[in-house]
Design an enzyme around this catalytic site. Structure first.
Site, PDB file in Angstrom:
ATOM      1  CG  HIS A   1       2.126  -6.469  -9.479  1.00 30.44           C
ATOM      2  ND1 HIS A   1       2.888  -5.334  -9.638  1.00 30.44           N
ATOM      3  CD2 HIS A   1       2.929  -7.511  -9.824  1.00 30.44           C
ATOM      4  CE1 HIS A   1       4.088  -5.675 -10.088  1.00 30.44           C
ATOM      5  NE2 HIS A   1       4.147  -6.995 -10.197  1.00 30.44           N
ATOM      6  CB  THR A   2      -2.946  -7.204  -4.393  1.00 30.58           C
ATOM      7  OG1 THR A   2      -1.960  -7.952  -3.683  1.00 30.58           O
ATOM      8  CG2 THR A   2      -3.635  -8.100  -5.399  1.00 30.58           C
TER       9      THR A   2
ATOM     10  CD  GLU B   1      12.325   0.454  -2.004  1.00 37.17           C
ATOM     11  OE1 GLU B   1      12.613  -0.109  -0.934  1.00 37.17           O
ATOM     12  OE2 GLU B   1      12.264  -0.138  -3.096  1.00 37.17           O
TER      13      GLU B   1
ATOM     14  CG  ASP C   1       8.597  -5.986  -0.889  1.00 33.91           C
ATOM     15  OD1 ASP C   1       7.711  -6.860  -0.936  1.00 33.91           O
ATOM     16  OD2 ASP C   1       9.149  -5.527  -1.899  1.00 33.91           O
TER      17      ASP C   1
HETATM   18  C1  GLA Z   1       7.653  -5.324  -5.317  1.00 31.01           C
HETATM   19  C2  GLA Z   1       7.181  -4.152  -4.471  1.00 31.01           C
HETATM   20  C3  GLA Z   1       5.981  -4.569  -3.601  1.00 31.01           C
HETATM   21  C4  GLA Z   1       4.881  -5.239  -4.425  1.00 31.01           C
HETATM   22  C5  GLA Z   1       5.474  -6.337  -5.312  1.00 31.01           C
HETATM   23  C6  GLA Z   1       4.458  -6.918  -6.262  1.00 31.01           C
HETATM   24  O1  GLA Z   1       8.167  -6.328  -4.510  1.00 31.01           O
HETATM   25  O2  GLA Z   1       8.228  -3.688  -3.646  1.00 31.01           O
HETATM   26  O3  GLA Z   1       5.495  -3.430  -2.916  1.00 31.01           O
HETATM   27  O4  GLA Z   1       4.187  -4.291  -5.176  1.00 31.01           O
HETATM   28  O5  GLA Z   1       6.577  -5.837  -6.083  1.00 31.01           O
HETATM   29  O6  GLA Z   1       3.479  -7.627  -5.563  1.00 31.01           O
END
Ligand code: GLA
Length: 436
Positions: free
Chosen positions: A26-27, A153, A165
């Site tokens: 969540h960064t 997305e 991701d």
């Molecule tokens: C999901 C989101 C990413 C990221 C993570 C948390 O995987 O797709 O962009 O924010 O959560 O780190």
């Protein structure tokens, strides 16, 4: 061949890996650091370019096919479910005025879906890569592909995910993680040296109900934190409009403490700021082989996600706690968005079997759910599995095709360790708008 007909030599096969995020959770949407690695579980796509004026997307994991015009305007259709992801990618590519070729695409996955291992990003990237492959081969600008897929997305599917991701699925490298600065997209490869330990992926089998709305709620809270801090800085005459800090991850903890009187907001900010520091430290530990220190950072990361960011939940907490009871496990944490899905553990090599039994047993007793475990290797990003001449008909080497049936062989090095298979029966679980 059964699905689309035609000769095997016209089929091209592509693969996009899933990912685990080692630390830095969540960064990404807070302009911070992340440390993900691409894994040998992923999504495969077999493609035949037929020169027609449509593209058909079919999946072995879901019923039904979706056909869209190769030059038309694709629009989001809830009844198309998972196929909205490839449709969104197609739309973004067409906006860049590429002259695509008609084709038929068949997907299948050995990546558990909706489990926090980036099945959405893998589906997006394998689609973007294969659609462009006849035009640019393997010289596609991978960072551009990652940002394009993220746009698909965000804008087409409607999930406000960060860049992590898509970036790792596009840019992954064998045996390395990527330290990515999500504010600038500067990155460096970090060799993952785990010595006598290995990573075990633990699927809680808990689907991420409410995952998306909670995710968006956390994003909004972080934006609010930054606003309040910058307003405070301006009021104190310490910043020019629009504000001193462009990203929450860059704010020193004391400043956050000074301005965030709301306890919940302060906790959110504290997670982001401390997680960013942990990620940087982890990127130093891993190449140096400081596995125990890295394990400690994983534990701290999970605690921060549990207590300050509040995205773990009962199942992830249970599996992490049970793992850490095993003396050969030096670190464990949730990975991905949270609210269910997967965790990872660092377990002594040669003791993995010994680890699985008590963890499964006590996890089952605590939650009533049957967990799944995987080991896998760290692999390269999206690619064509069989080199085919660009502009040519497709794969020339019949060796590339499965002799036993119609599907190219799954060449995953992944080993599923325990738990029933998901791929064979379950669908892909891509709810439109779900965080894969
Ligand atoms: C999901 C989101 C990413 C990221 C993570 C948390 O995987 O797709 O962009 O924010 O959560 O780190």
């Amino acid at each position: 061949m059964n699905v689309y007909g035609g000769p095997p030599e016209d089929v091209w096969v592509f693969f996009a890996p899933g990912r685990v995020n080692l630390i830095g959770e969540h960064t990404d949407y807070n302009g911070g650091l992340v440390l993900p690695a691409a894994i040998s579980l992923g999504i495969y796509a077999a493609v035949r370019f037929d020169g027609g004026d449509s593209i058909t997307f079919t999946s072995l994991n879901e019923p039904g096919s979706v056909t869209v015009p190769v030059r038309g305007q694709a629009s989001f259709d809830p009844s198309h479910g998972w196929a909205n992801y490839p449709k969104g990618v197609l739309k973004c590519i067409l906006e860049e005025r590429f002259d695509l070729r008609g084709c038929k695409v068949l997907y299948w996955a050995d990546l558990p879906v909706g489990a926090g291992l980036s099945s959405s990003a893998a589906l997006e990237l394998v689609t973007a890569y294969l659609l462009l492959y006849p035009l640019v081969g393997d010289s596609a600008d991978r960072i551009h592909l990652a940002t394009l897929c993220r746009r698909a997305e965000n804008e087409f599917v409607g999930v406000e995910c960060g860049i992590m991701d898509q970036f790792i699925v596009a840019m992954g490298k064998r045996d390395s993680a990527i330290l990515l600065d999500c504010a600038t997209l500067d990155y460096r490869y970090v060799p993952v040296r785990l010595g006598d330990y290995q990573l075990v992926i633990m699927n809680t089998a808990k689907k991420r109900a409410l995952g998306e709305s909670k995710y968006n709620e956390r994003r909004a809270e972080c934006e609010r934190c930054l606003e309040v801090i910058n307003r405070g800085e301006r009021a104190a005459g310490r910043a020019r409009a629009p504000g001193r800090y462009r990203a929450l991850a860059h704010v020193p903890l004391e400043e956050a403490q000074r301005y965030l009187n709301d306890e919940v907001l302060f906790k959110r900010a504290r997670h982001v700021i401390t997680e960013n520091k942990r990620t940087l430290e982890a990127a130093r530990c891993l190449p140096a082989g400081s596995v125990r220190r890295f394990g400690r950072l994983m534990i701290e990361s999970h605690e921060s996600l549990r207590d300050d960011y509040e995205v773990t939940g009962r199942e992830l907490d249970a599996i992490v706690e049970e793992s850490l009871r095993f003396e050969g496990c030096v670190g464990a944490r949730m990975t991905g968005a949270g609210f269910g899905g997967c965790a990872i553990a660092l377990v002594e090599k040669g003791r993995v079997e010994e680890f699985l039994a008590p963890v499964s047993r006590s996890y089952r007793a605590r939650t009533g759910l049957e967990p799944y475990f995987y080991t896998c290797s760290i692999v390269d990003g999206v690619r064509c599995l069989e080199p085919a001449p660009v502009g040519g008909g497709g794969i020339r080497d019949d060796e590339s095709l499965d002799n036993q049936g119609d599907l190219p062989v799954l060449r995953s090095e992944t080993q599923r360790l325990a738990g029933a298979g998901e791929r064979a029966r379950g669908g892909w679980g891509f709810a439109p708008g779900g965080l894969g």
